[in-house]
Design a protein around this motif. Structure first.
Motif, PDB file in Angstrom:
ATOM      1  N   ILE A   1      48.995  27.272  81.867  1.00  0.00           N
ATOM      2  CA  ILE A   1      50.374  27.728  82.125  1.00  0.00           C
ATOM      3  C   ILE A   1      50.398  29.253  82.232  1.00  0.00           C
ATOM      4  CG2 ILE A   1      51.426  25.671  81.117  1.00  0.00           C
ATOM      5  CD1 ILE A   1      51.914  27.425  78.555  1.00  0.00           C
TER       6      ILE A   1
ATOM      7  N   ALA B   1      51.080  32.955  77.247  1.00  0.00           N
ATOM      8  CA  ALA B   1      51.225  31.895  76.248  1.00  0.00           C
ATOM      9  C   ALA B   1      50.034  31.900  75.304  1.00  0.00           C
ATOM     10  CB  ALA B   1      51.355  30.532  76.922  1.00  0.00           C
ATOM     11  N   GLY B   2      50.297  31.687  74.024  1.00  0.00           N
ATOM     12  CA  GLY B   2      49.231  31.672  73.033  1.00  0.00           C
ATOM     13  C   GLY B   2      48.197  30.601  73.315  1.00  0.00           C
ATOM     14  N   ILE B   3      48.656  29.482  73.857  1.00  0.00           N
ATOM     15  CA  ILE B   3      47.760  28.364  74.131  1.00  0.00           C
ATOM     16  C   ILE B   3      46.704  28.750  75.172  1.00  0.00           C
ATOM     17  CG2 ILE B   3      49.077  27.283  76.032  1.00  0.00           C
ATOM     18  CD1 ILE B   3      48.630  24.589  74.692  1.00  0.00           C
TER      19      ILE B   3
ATOM     20  N   TRP C   1      51.324  20.521  74.550  1.00  0.00           N
ATOM     21  CA  TRP C   1      51.917  20.844  73.246  1.00  0.00           C
ATOM     22  C   TRP C   1      53.137  19.968  72.997  1.00  0.00           C
ATOM     23  CZ3 TRP C   1      52.287  23.774  77.662  1.00  0.00           C
ATOM     24  CH2 TRP C   1      53.569  24.043  78.140  1.00  0.00           C
TER      25      TRP C   1
ATOM     26  N   TRP D   1      59.877  28.596  77.799  1.00  0.00           N
ATOM     27  CA  TRP D   1      59.257  27.299  77.559  1.00  0.00           C
ATOM     28  C   TRP D   1      60.401  26.358  77.227  1.00  0.00           C
ATOM     29  CZ3 TRP D   1      56.493  30.871  73.841  1.00  0.00           C
ATOM     30  CH2 TRP D   1      55.406  31.493  74.462  1.00  0.00           C
TER      31      TRP D   1
ATOM     32  N   GLU E   1      62.014  26.502  73.797  1.00  0.00           N
ATOM     33  CA  GLU E   1      62.682  27.767  73.487  1.00  0.00           C
ATOM     34  C   GLU E   1      63.933  27.972  74.340  1.00  0.00           C
ATOM     35  OE1 GLU E   1      59.398  27.230  73.169  1.00  0.00           O
ATOM     36  OE2 GLU E   1      59.676  27.544  71.023  1.00  0.00           O
TER      37      GLU E   1
ATOM     38  N   TRP F   1      55.521  30.894  67.648  1.00  0.00           N
ATOM     39  CA  TRP F   1      54.701  29.733  67.235  1.00  0.00           C
ATOM     40  C   TRP F   1      53.579  30.234  66.335  1.00  0.00           C
ATOM     41  CZ3 TRP F   1      53.985  24.595  69.989  1.00  0.00           C
ATOM     42  CH2 TRP F   1      55.182  24.200  70.615  1.00  0.00           C
TER      43      TRP F   1
ATOM     44  N   THR G   1      49.160  29.791  67.245  1.00  0.00           N
ATOM     45  CA  THR G   1      49.398  30.016  68.673  1.00  0.00           C
ATOM     46  C   THR G   1      49.689  31.498  68.992  1.00  0.00           C
ATOM     47  OG1 THR G   1      50.323  27.790  68.710  1.00  0.00           O
ATOM     48  CG2 THR G   1      50.625  29.108  70.689  1.00  0.00           C
ATOM     49  N   HIS G   2      50.527  32.132  68.179  1.00  0.00           N
ATOM     50  CA  HIS G   2      50.868  33.537  68.439  1.00  0.00           C
ATOM     51  C   HIS G   2      50.221  34.482  67.431  1.00  0.00           C
ATOM     52  CE1 HIS G   2      54.691  32.228  70.842  1.00  0.00           C
ATOM     53  NE2 HIS G   2      53.554  31.964  71.463  1.00  0.00           N
TER      54      HIS G   2
ATOM     55  N   THR H   1      49.624  22.279  69.458  1.00  0.00           N
ATOM     56  CA  THR H   1      49.122  22.674  70.777  1.00  0.00           C
ATOM     57  C   THR H   1      47.671  22.216  70.905  1.00  0.00           C
ATOM     58  OG1 THR H   1      48.100  24.792  70.230  1.00  0.00           O
ATOM     59  CG2 THR H   1      50.479  24.832  70.618  1.00  0.00           C
TER      60      THR H   1
HETATM   61  N1  PBE Z   1      53.640  26.964  74.236  1.00  0.00           N
HETATM   62  C1  PBE Z   1      54.972  26.457  74.023  1.00  0.00           C
HETATM   63  C2  PBE Z   1      53.733  28.348  73.771  1.00  0.00           C
HETATM   64  C3  PBE Z   1      54.581  28.293  72.595  1.00  0.00           C
HETATM   65  C4  PBE Z   1      55.610  27.293  73.039  1.00  0.00           C
HETATM   66  C5  PBE Z   1      52.727  26.174  73.431  1.00  0.00           C
HETATM   67  C6  PBE Z   1      53.345  26.917  75.632  1.00  0.00           C
HETATM   68  C7  PBE Z   1      52.464  29.178  73.675  1.00  0.00           C
HETATM   69  O1  PBE Z   1      51.379  28.668  73.924  1.00  0.00           O
HETATM   70  O2  PBE Z   1      52.552  30.368  73.394  1.00  0.00           O
END
Ligand code: PBE
Length: 270
Positions: free
Chosen positions: A17, A21-23, A70, A176, A179, A223, A227-228, A251
């Motif tokens: 994506i 994004a943290g993922i 996720w 997202w 959110e 997240w 993730t973040h 995730t």
């Molecule tokens: N996501 C959805 C975000 C947090 C919300 C998993 C794509 C991310 O990866 O940062």
């Protein structure tokens, strides 16, 4: 072709994506730690909308695909997907969505801070809003009708929240699906109490920056702890981690359940 190797069938590509994004960062780490980089695997940057479109097409044709997945997200309800096992725990043990505020919010907008302390919901509740939006309802309308259906919850969220008296509040969020839902809910709820709320969509890093610099009052899009983690570390001391607004997020890498031989990230190598 169940006996054929997976990699060549999908060009050794994981469909991802947005870059912030943290993922995405965690998936790069996974590619390294599981030794997939040396096996030619790569992560394609895209957007949630493009990723879910490609996923939908693959599923329609029963073709193999690996995506960044996720929950909460409607992809897991609309499609039969499974997370790949992550024995190295690159995507963390358990993940929650946090509400973060700028420094000083509690002092100069105690009502908003109280709302943040009150505000939480669960995956089935947020899914009501996400589904409505996915079916074409505007996020604002979806939020409004959710509030109408859940008056007791709104009462809880607003308990001890002082009147806004037209005070301007800015919420930073990332577009997202989860959110979009939470930012619109927060806007509608706070406006019931007389605040004037502006919600601003931005990428993940600008969202954290906005809260850390005080350009935004708060965000419901953090997240954590995994993730973040990069952003939480980078802005340490410059924001307040106020509350967890949703428990049980997750995730990882996901595939359609018809990919019977692929159950762990390790399986991508074979
Ligand atoms: N996501 C959805 C975000 C947090 C919300 C998993 C794509 C991310 O990866 O940062």
């Amino acid at each position: 072709h169940p006996e054929e190797k997976l990699g060549p069938q999908i060009n050794y590509t994981i469909t991802g994506i947005d870059a912030g994004a943290g993922i995405m960062g965690n998936t790069q780490t996974a590619l390294e730690k599981y030794g997939l980089k040396n096996h030619n695997w790569q992560l394609q940057t895209s957007s949630t909308a493009a990723m879910t479109t490609v996923l939908g097409k693959a599923i329609k044709n029963k073709q193999p695909i690996v995506v960044t997945g996720w929950v909460p997200h409607w992809m897991f309800t609309k499609y039969k997907l499974k997370f790949l096992k992550d024995p190295k725990m690159i995507y963390g043990k358990s993940e929650n969505i946090h509400s973060i505020s700028r420094l000083g919010l509690q002092k100069d907008s105690p009502g908003v801070y109280t709302f943040l302390k009150n505000f939480s919901w669960n995956t089935s509740q947020i899914s009501e809003v996400m589904f409505a939006v996915n079916n074409g309802t505007s996020p604002q309308e979806a939020a409004k009708s959710y509030l109408k259906k859940h008056p007791d919850q709104v009462k809880k969220w607003l308990s001890n929240v002082s009147a806004g008296k037209n005070k301007k509040i800015t919420i930073a969020y990332v577009a997202w699906d989860s959110e979009i839902a939470s930012a619109n809910i927060a806007k509608e709820v706070l406006e019931k109490r007389g605040y004037q709320v502006d919600i601003r969509a931005m990428e993940a890093q600008p969202m954290w920056t906005a809260v850390a610099t005080g350009a935004a009052d708060f965000s419901l899009s953090a997240w954590l702890p995994t993730t973040h983690a990069v952003y939480a570390h980078k802005f340490k001391g410059k924001y307040i981690d106020v509350h967890q607004n949703l428990h049980g997020a997750k995730t990882g890498l996901a595939v359609p359940t018809y990919m019977k031989n692929i159950n762990s990230i390790e399986d991508l190598k074979t």
